[in-house]
Write a protein that holds these residues in place. Structure first.
Motif, PDB file in Angstrom:
ATOM      1  N   GLN A  92     -50.455 -43.452  18.637  1.00 28.06           N
ATOM      2  CA  GLN A  92     -49.008 -43.204  18.533  1.00 28.06           C
ATOM      3  C   GLN A  92     -48.612 -41.936  19.288  1.00 28.06           C
ATOM      4  OE1 GLN A  92     -48.182 -43.201  14.320  1.00 28.06           O
ATOM      5  NE2 GLN A  92     -48.430 -45.415  14.144  1.00 28.06           N
ATOM      6  N   THR A  93     -49.430 -40.899  19.172  1.00 27.35           N
ATOM      7  CA  THR A  93     -49.139 -39.652  19.879  1.00 27.35           C
ATOM      8  C   THR A  93     -49.177 -39.867  21.384  1.00 27.35           C
ATOM      9  OG1 THR A  93     -50.020 -38.314  18.080  1.00 27.35           O
ATOM     10  CG2 THR A  93     -49.923 -37.274  20.253  1.00 27.35           C
ATOM     11  N   ARG A  94     -50.208 -40.542  21.865  1.00 27.39           N
ATOM     12  CA  ARG A  94     -50.302 -40.811  23.309  1.00 27.39           C
ATOM     13  C   ARG A  94     -49.139 -41.669  23.792  1.00 27.39           C
ATOM     14  NH1 ARG A  94     -55.217 -39.611  25.856  1.00 27.39           N
ATOM     15  NH2 ARG A  94     -56.842 -38.951  24.412  1.00 27.39           N
ATOM     16  N   ASN A  95     -48.775 -42.698  23.042  1.00 24.96           N
ATOM     17  CA  ASN A  95     -47.655 -43.558  23.445  1.00 24.96           C
ATOM     18  C   ASN A  95     -46.352 -42.779  23.489  1.00 24.96           C
ATOM     19  OD1 ASN A  95     -49.329 -45.755  23.732  1.00 24.96           O
ATOM     20  ND2 ASN A  95     -48.817 -46.639  21.745  1.00 24.96           N
ATOM     21  N   MET A  96     -46.139 -41.904  22.501  1.00 21.92           N
ATOM     22  CA  MET A  96     -44.926 -41.091  22.476  1.00 21.92           C
ATOM     23  C   MET A  96     -44.862 -40.207  23.718  1.00 21.92           C
ATOM     24  SD  MET A  96     -43.901 -37.664  21.694  1.00 21.92           S
ATOM     25  CE  MET A  96     -45.318 -37.076  20.794  1.00 21.92           C
ATOM     26  N   LEU A  97     -45.985 -39.622  24.091  1.00 22.76           N
ATOM     27  CA  LEU A  97     -46.017 -38.763  25.279  1.00 22.76           C
ATOM     28  C   LEU A  97     -45.825 -39.568  26.564  1.00 22.76           C
ATOM     29  CD1 LEU A  97     -48.876 -36.322  24.242  1.00 22.76           C
ATOM     30  CD2 LEU A  97     -46.415 -35.841  24.330  1.00 22.76           C
ATOM     31  N   TRP A  98     -46.440 -40.744  26.638  1.00 17.23           N
ATOM     32  CA  TRP A  98     -46.244 -41.605  27.808  1.00 17.23           C
ATOM     33  C   TRP A  98     -44.780 -42.020  27.929  1.00 17.23           C
ATOM     34  CZ3 TRP A  98     -48.842 -42.447  32.069  1.00 17.23           C
ATOM     35  CH2 TRP A  98     -50.228 -42.212  32.090  1.00 17.23           C
ATOM     36  N   ASP A  99     -44.140 -42.253  26.806  1.00 18.69           N
ATOM     37  CA  ASP A  99     -42.730 -42.653  26.825  1.00 18.69           C
ATOM     38  C   ASP A  99     -41.824 -41.537  27.339  1.00 18.69           C
ATOM     39  OD1 ASP A  99     -43.411 -45.146  25.889  1.00 18.69           O
ATOM     40  OD2 ASP A  99     -42.846 -44.724  23.803  1.00 18.69           O
ATOM     41  N   LYS A 100     -42.295 -40.313  27.307  1.00 22.47           N
ATOM     42  CA  LYS A 100     -41.502 -39.189  27.798  1.00 22.47           C
ATOM     43  C   LYS A 100     -41.516 -39.083  29.324  1.00 22.47           C
ATOM     44  CE  LYS A 100     -41.884 -36.209  23.762  1.00 22.47           C
ATOM     45  NZ  LYS A 100     -40.521 -35.811  23.520  1.00 22.47           N
ATOM     46  N   ILE A 101     -42.452 -39.750  29.952  1.00 26.34           N
ATOM     47  CA  ILE A 101     -42.526 -39.707  31.412  1.00 26.34           C
ATOM     48  C   ILE A 101     -41.414 -40.577  31.971  1.00 26.34           C
ATOM     49  CG2 ILE A 101     -43.914 -40.284  33.436  1.00 26.34           C
ATOM     50  CD1 ILE A 101     -46.401 -39.761  31.705  1.00 26.34           C
ATOM     51  N   GLN A 102     -40.620 -39.965  32.817  1.00 25.57           N
ATOM     52  CA  GLN A 102     -39.489 -40.688  33.392  1.00 25.57           C
ATOM     53  C   GLN A 102     -39.997 -41.786  34.299  1.00 25.57           C
ATOM     54  OE1 GLN A 102     -36.855 -38.325  35.800  1.00 25.57           O
ATOM     55  NE2 GLN A 102     -35.098 -39.512  35.119  1.00 25.57           N
ATOM     56  N   LYS A 103     -39.461 -42.949  34.105  1.00 25.90           N
ATOM     57  CA  LYS A 103     -39.847 -44.097  34.913  1.00 25.90           C
ATOM     58  C   LYS A 103     -39.030 -44.075  36.194  1.00 25.90           C
ATOM     59  CE  LYS A 103     -41.456 -46.461  30.922  1.00 25.90           C
ATOM     60  NZ  LYS A 103     -41.598 -45.288  30.190  1.00 25.90           N
ATOM     61  N   PRO A 104     -39.655 -44.413  37.329  1.00 28.76           N
ATOM     62  CA  PRO A 104     -38.890 -44.396  38.580  1.00 28.76           C
ATOM     63  C   PRO A 104     -37.801 -45.471  38.573  1.00 28.76           C
ATOM     64  CG  PRO A 104     -41.084 -45.308  38.943  1.00 28.76           C
ATOM     65  CD  PRO A 104     -41.023 -44.830  37.516  1.00 28.76           C
ATOM     66  N   SER A 105     -36.674 -45.120  39.142  1.00 27.16           N
ATOM     67  CA  SER A 105     -35.605 -46.123  39.259  1.00 27.16           C
ATOM     68  C   SER A 105     -35.836 -46.896  40.556  1.00 27.16           C
ATOM     69  CB  SER A 105     -34.233 -45.449  39.294  1.00 27.16           C
ATOM     70  OG  SER A 105     -34.104 -44.702  40.477  1.00 27.16           O
TER      71      SER A 105
END
Length: 109
Positions: A92-105
Motif C-alpha cells: 500500500q505504501t509503495r502504491n501510494m508513492l507510485w500514484d504520486k508520480i505525475q503521469k505524462p500527458s
C-alpha cells in the motif's frame, strides 16, 4: 497499524511466502540470486529471517535431517498473519508513492 519493512526484509518475506512452507536460508538466497540477479550472502539472509521471526512476521521449525546436508537438519520458515499484514502495508505504501508520480500527458509524448 503501520508495519515497516526494509527493502531486503520485504524481498526475503515475499520469497518465504512464495515458497509456501518450504523456505529455508539457502533456498531464499538462491532465489534472490536467480530471480533478482543479485548477489547475497547466506548470513545476511539468515540475519533477516531471524530478525523477522523476532518481530513475529515469520515462524520456524526444524525440519528432518537429510543425507544431502550430511545428516544436518534445516530450519523451515513460514509467514505469519502479521507478516502478511506487513507485506500488505508495504504494498500500500509503495502504491501510494507510485500514484504520486505525475503521469505524462499525451502532449508530453
Amino acid at each position: 497499524m503501520k508495519l515497516h519493512l526494509g527493502e531486503f526484509e520485504e524481498i526475503v518475506l515475499l520469497l518465504v511466502a512464495a515458497h509456501d512452507n518450504d523456505a529455508y536460508g539457502l533456498s531464499i538466497a538462491n532465489a534472490i540470486e536467480k530471480d533478482l540477479d543479485r548477489k547475497v550472502t547466506l548470513s545476511s539472509v539468515h540475519t533477516a529471517l531471524y530478525r523477522m521471526e523476532e518481530k513475529g512476521y515469520l515462524e520456524s521449525e526444524v525440519g528432518g535431517a537429510t543425507n544431502e546436508r550430511g545428516g544436518r537438519s534445516k530450519r523451515i520458515f513460514k509467514i505469519t498473519s502479521l507478516g502478511r499484514q506487513a507485506l500488505e502495508s508495504s504494498r500500500q505504501t509503495r502504491n501510494m508513492l507510485w500514484d504520486k508520480i505525475q503521469k505524462p500527458s499525451y502532449n508530453d509524448l
